[in-house]
Design a protein around this motif. Sequence first.
Motif, PDB file in Angstrom:
ATOM      1  N   ASP A  46      18.696  12.892  -5.906  1.00  0.00           N
ATOM      2  CA  ASP A  46      19.193  14.012  -5.410  1.00  0.00           C
ATOM      3  C   ASP A  46      19.447  13.735  -3.954  1.00  0.00           C
ATOM      4  O   ASP A  46      20.333  13.954  -3.240  1.00  0.00           O
ATOM      5  CB  ASP A  46      18.721  15.377  -5.753  1.00  0.00           C
ATOM      6  N   ARG A  47      18.325  13.090  -3.282  1.00  0.00           N
ATOM      7  CA  ARG A  47      18.285  13.241  -1.759  1.00  0.00           C
ATOM      8  C   ARG A  47      18.546  12.012  -1.069  1.00  0.00           C
ATOM      9  O   ARG A  47      19.118  11.821   0.132  1.00  0.00           O
ATOM     10  CB  ARG A  47      16.982  13.744  -1.365  1.00  0.00           C
ATOM     11  N   ALA A  48      18.118  10.610  -1.684  1.00  0.00           N
ATOM     12  CA  ALA A  48      18.587   9.415  -1.203  1.00  0.00           C
ATOM     13  C   ALA A  48      19.915   9.212  -1.267  1.00  0.00           C
ATOM     14  O   ALA A  48      20.611   9.331  -2.348  1.00  0.00           O
ATOM     15  CB  ALA A  48      17.477   8.434  -2.121  1.00  0.00           C
ATOM     16  N   LYS A  49      20.465   8.124  -0.493  1.00  0.00           N
ATOM     17  CA  LYS A  49      21.644   7.711  -0.808  1.00  0.00           C
ATOM     18  C   LYS A  49      21.836   6.402  -1.729  1.00  0.00           C
ATOM     19  O   LYS A  49      22.831   6.606  -2.563  1.00  0.00           O
ATOM     20  CB  LYS A  49      22.040   6.960   0.463  1.00  0.00           C
ATOM     21  N   ALA A  50      20.564   5.998  -2.240  1.00  0.00           N
ATOM     22  CA  ALA A  50      20.499   4.974  -3.312  1.00  0.00           C
ATOM     23  C   ALA A  50      19.078   5.094  -3.720  1.00  0.00           C
ATOM     24  O   ALA A  50      18.119   5.027  -2.909  1.00  0.00           O
ATOM     25  CB  ALA A  50      20.876   3.535  -2.703  1.00  0.00           C
ATOM     26  N   PRO A  51      18.954   4.943  -5.212  1.00  0.00           N
ATOM     27  CA  PRO A  51      17.571   5.129  -5.777  1.00  0.00           C
ATOM     28  C   PRO A  51      16.664   4.012  -5.576  1.00  0.00           C
ATOM     29  O   PRO A  51      16.350   3.239  -6.724  1.00  0.00           O
ATOM     30  CB  PRO A  51      17.700   5.537  -6.849  1.00  0.00           C
ATOM     31  N   VAL A  52      16.603   3.366  -4.249  1.00  0.00           N
ATOM     32  CA  VAL A  52      16.062   1.997  -4.336  1.00  0.00           C
ATOM     33  C   VAL A  52      14.479   2.133  -3.811  1.00  0.00           C
ATOM     34  O   VAL A  52      14.330   2.523  -2.710  1.00  0.00           O
ATOM     35  CB  VAL A  52      16.723   0.933  -3.565  1.00  0.00           C
TER      36      VAL A  52
END
Length: 434
Positions: free
Chosen positions: A402-408
């Motif tokens: 939800d909060r990160a631009k990319a789930p890396v």
Amino acid sequence: MKIAIIGSGYVGLVSGTCLADFGHDVVCVDKDEAKIANLLAGVMPIYEPGLAELVAANVKAERLSFSSSLAASIQGAQVVFIAVGTPARRGDGHADLSYVKAVAHEIAANIKSPTVVVTKSTVPVGTGDEIERILAASGTPVACSVVSNPEFLREGAAIGDFKRPDRIVIGAEDEWARNVMTEVYRPLFLNKAPILFTSRRSAELIKYASNAFLATKITFINEMADLCEKVRANVQDVARGMGLDNRIGTKFLHAGPGYGGSCFPKDTLALLKTAEEFSSPVRLVEAVVNVNETRKRAMGRKVIEALGGSARDKRVAILGLTFKPNTDDMRDAPSIAIIQTLLDAGADVVAYDPEGMEAAARLMPDVTMATNVYDAIEAADAIVLVTEWDAFRALDFGRIHDRAKAPVLIDLRNVYDPAQAREAGIIYTSVGRP
């Protein structure tokens, strides 16, 4: 027994407080009057779990006190511990003994009764001989004996380590000093803590040799992790298979971004310099130092690779800044080199650490410090787990989405299971695992 501890930093404060808790009358001394004022007000100069409460209890019981006057504090003390810093000297890596020698001269000028002078600071072989010469040169008419009593405290677990030690090493050259030191540590006999009496020089070397060996284990498994990535093996399985051999053991076989902290970096360098002075090279330790320094930057490049090969204008969240959990110590923390590599590559770095941000902010003014974990990962292109604080062991993958631009997520401590992370939709990278 009356004991004076000269130096109220990490080693001195923990040691003095624990000795007071054993029932000794202890005064902790430091020339930093602001530090002493804070200690008198109950404000700790370091973060160490349980220390503030233990200090308060022993101050209340009138077994522990603080002073900025060495001359007054050592009067009547049967034992005086030297616990000042011995940082790596700028330019050559030798241990800086200026603080130790300054304290020895001040003790020599003020001592008035038979005293055992104990070096608790980590010092090169032969330092006890030099302290003995300083005391003798003063013409002090009272009997003194110089002892080496190295510390083996782990930051974050120091109180337990002091009270339940694997061993107590005492390097003494006469029977009187051995008897006095036996009385200092008699309360630990109930725990059956083994006391190893050695020569003074052997005790001094035991400390360096121990830290160098542990640093070697860390560096070895880190190199095995790199090999595991190439051959598609799992470094955690490799470490477990090695550690089940009692001759090797499981401790310090956790792959990661390299060692840091107040001990291993400076102590391995000091050991190299001692070996060089005595024309007895320690090539293995030399390789350990070089590999560890290279590894920290390599972890920064690993993050850049996970970002697709470029960190330019990418927002990177760093979770954990201190060199290990449960401390606020930033000395030689791997995060410093990792973050600098990312900044050099053009990244925008935001970080969060439960205890280390105040110290980190002074070292890394270009890094934004977040108020909590999820503020740190807001709009992040990548999240890097650098220090394995408990607060980072159960991240909400849904909130990351939800909060990160990319789930890396680049997990440099192998906290998470790769399969579970990927099932949750996390683009996951770890160390030494396929």
